[in-house]
Design a protein around this motif. Structure first.
Motif, PDB file in Angstrom:
ATOM      1  N   PRO A 145      -1.183   8.401  16.174  1.00 17.45           N
ATOM      2  CA  PRO A 145      -1.621   7.676  14.972  1.00 17.45           C
ATOM      3  C   PRO A 145      -0.463   7.188  14.109  1.00 17.45           C
ATOM      4  CG  PRO A 145      -2.059  10.031  14.776  1.00 17.45           C
ATOM      5  CD  PRO A 145      -1.690   9.791  16.197  1.00 17.45           C
ATOM      6  N   GLU A 146       0.714   7.768  14.294  1.00 20.90           N
ATOM      7  CA  GLU A 146       1.865   7.312  13.500  1.00 20.90           C
ATOM      8  C   GLU A 146       2.230   5.871  13.836  1.00 20.90           C
ATOM      9  OE1 GLU A 146       3.639   9.064  17.276  1.00 20.90           O
ATOM     10  OE2 GLU A 146       2.007   9.575  15.901  1.00 20.90           O
ATOM     11  N   ARG A 150       1.326  -6.009  10.988  1.00 22.79           N
ATOM     12  CA  ARG A 150       0.832  -6.461   9.684  1.00 22.79           C
ATOM     13  C   ARG A 150       0.960  -7.983   9.565  1.00 22.79           C
ATOM     14  NH1 ARG A 150       3.951  -2.065   8.680  1.00 22.79           N
ATOM     15  NH2 ARG A 150       5.695  -3.372   8.023  1.00 22.79           N
ATOM     16  N   SER A 203      -0.172  -0.097   8.725  1.00 23.25           N
ATOM     17  CA  SER A 203      -0.411   0.505   7.415  1.00 23.25           C
ATOM     18  C   SER A 203      -1.852   0.957   7.243  1.00 23.25           C
ATOM     19  CB  SER A 203      -0.067  -0.511   6.290  1.00 23.25           C
ATOM     20  OG  SER A 203       1.290  -0.836   6.328  1.00 23.25           O
ATOM     21  N   ILE A 204      -2.390   1.592   8.318  1.00 22.65           N
ATOM     22  CA  ILE A 204      -3.753   2.133   8.264  1.00 22.65           C
ATOM     23  C   ILE A 204      -3.666   3.644   8.126  1.00 22.65           C
ATOM     24  CG2 ILE A 204      -5.873   2.454   9.593  1.00 22.65           C
ATOM     25  CD1 ILE A 204      -5.395  -0.281  10.831  1.00 22.65           C
ATOM     26  N   VAL A 220       0.064   3.405  14.562  1.00 21.44           N
ATOM     27  CA  VAL A 220      -0.871   2.570  13.796  1.00 21.44           C
ATOM     28  C   VAL A 220      -0.520   2.592  12.323  1.00 21.44           C
ATOM     29  CG1 VAL A 220      -3.293   2.272  13.189  1.00 21.44           C
ATOM     30  CG2 VAL A 220      -2.679   2.896  15.522  1.00 21.44           C
ATOM     31  N   HIS A 221      -0.191   3.773  11.814  1.00 21.80           N
ATOM     32  CA  HIS A 221       0.153   3.893  10.401  1.00 21.80           C
ATOM     33  C   HIS A 221       1.410   3.097  10.073  1.00 21.80           C
ATOM     34  CE1 HIS A 221       0.478   5.639   6.413  1.00 21.80           C
ATOM     35  NE2 HIS A 221       1.746   5.887   6.678  1.00 21.80           N
ATOM     36  N   ARG A 222       2.390   3.189  10.938  1.00 20.34           N
ATOM     37  CA  ARG A 222       3.672   2.522  10.649  1.00 20.34           C
ATOM     38  C   ARG A 222       3.554   1.011  10.714  1.00 20.34           C
ATOM     39  NH1 ARG A 222       9.581   3.161  13.732  1.00 20.34           N
ATOM     40  NH2 ARG A 222      10.563   1.428  12.636  1.00 20.34           N
TER      41      ARG A 222
END
Length: 235
Positions: free
Chosen positions: A226-227, A36, A234-235, A229-231
């Protein structure tokens, strides 16, 4: 090729941003640096390019310690940097901008290679045009090629797809991939565009709070896990 160990860097007004970044990049690899905004990615790139003094740790290129060396020494040792925002000379022509890429390089002649426009033909078509009158995508191609004429071993790219139309982003990605494959160029790229990352890079590092917090050893893991990328994005 590149070894970074516990690298610490920051700004006088903002304290430490890098808090001990450690990673390696092998010769010929294309590695994406993801995270980020505000996590230290651009600070890391600027430190590796010699634009920002390091406060601890080290980084080496081909075994030579370069921490806190002047930027021109780092450039002559083989690290090239294309910053976010491109920073071309808008009042110079395309050709004049490209000549700046070989200026001050003692091992290179002060002229452009004859095949330099083969990679991005539009630059050859516009070689007499002032760079500030070109589109953002063309300016990004120019910034990349200005760096490449200096024949770096390691290319640092900071957000190369930012503000550029998708077709030009795809062209830049294909060209960089072809250059890396044909010449063995090593690339470390900061990028938020995951399609661009998946097309160009072989693996990814995730930066959080000034350290390398995780990694994807294959770029396909961005889809498989995908976790991650999410972590970290923040997508």
């Amino acid at each position: 090729m590149l070894q970074v160990e516990n690298l610490v860097a920051g700004y006088p007004s903002g304290g430490r941003v890098l808090k001990g970044a450690t990673f390696d990049v092998a010769k010929g690899e294309v590695v994406a640096l993801l995270g980020r905004n505000g996590m230290g990615k651009t600070t890391l790139m600027r430190a590796l390019a010699g634009q920002l003094a390091t406060q601890g740790g080290s980084f080496r290129l081909d075994g030579r310690e370069l921490g806190n060396c002047p930027s021109y020494v780092i450039a002559n040792e083989g690290i090239g940097y294309v910053p976010q925002g491109r920073e071309i000379f808008k009042d110079f022509t395309v050709e004049e901008n490209l000549l700046m890429g070989v200026l001050g390089k003692p091992r290179l002649p002060n002229r452009l290679p004859p095949d330099i426009y083969d990679f991005f033909p539009v630059l050859g078509e516009r070689r007499r045009q002032k760079a500030g009158t070109m589109s953002g995508g063309q300016q990004q191609q120019l910034a990349i090629m200005r760096c490449l004429v200096g024949q770096p071993k390691l290319l640092l790219l900071d957000e190369p797809s930012e503000g550029i139309q998708p077709s030009i982003v795809d062209e830049i990605g294909r060209t960089l991939q072809a250059i890396a494959r044909s010449t063995g160029l090593t690339i470390l790229v900061v990028e938020q565009n995951l399609d661009f990352v998946e097309a160009l890079a072989g693996r990814a590092l995730f930066m959080e709070n000034g350290v390398i917090a995780d990694r994807a050893d294959r770029i396909g893991q961005l889809r498989e896990r995908p976790e991650l990328v999410h972590r970290y994005l923040s997508i």
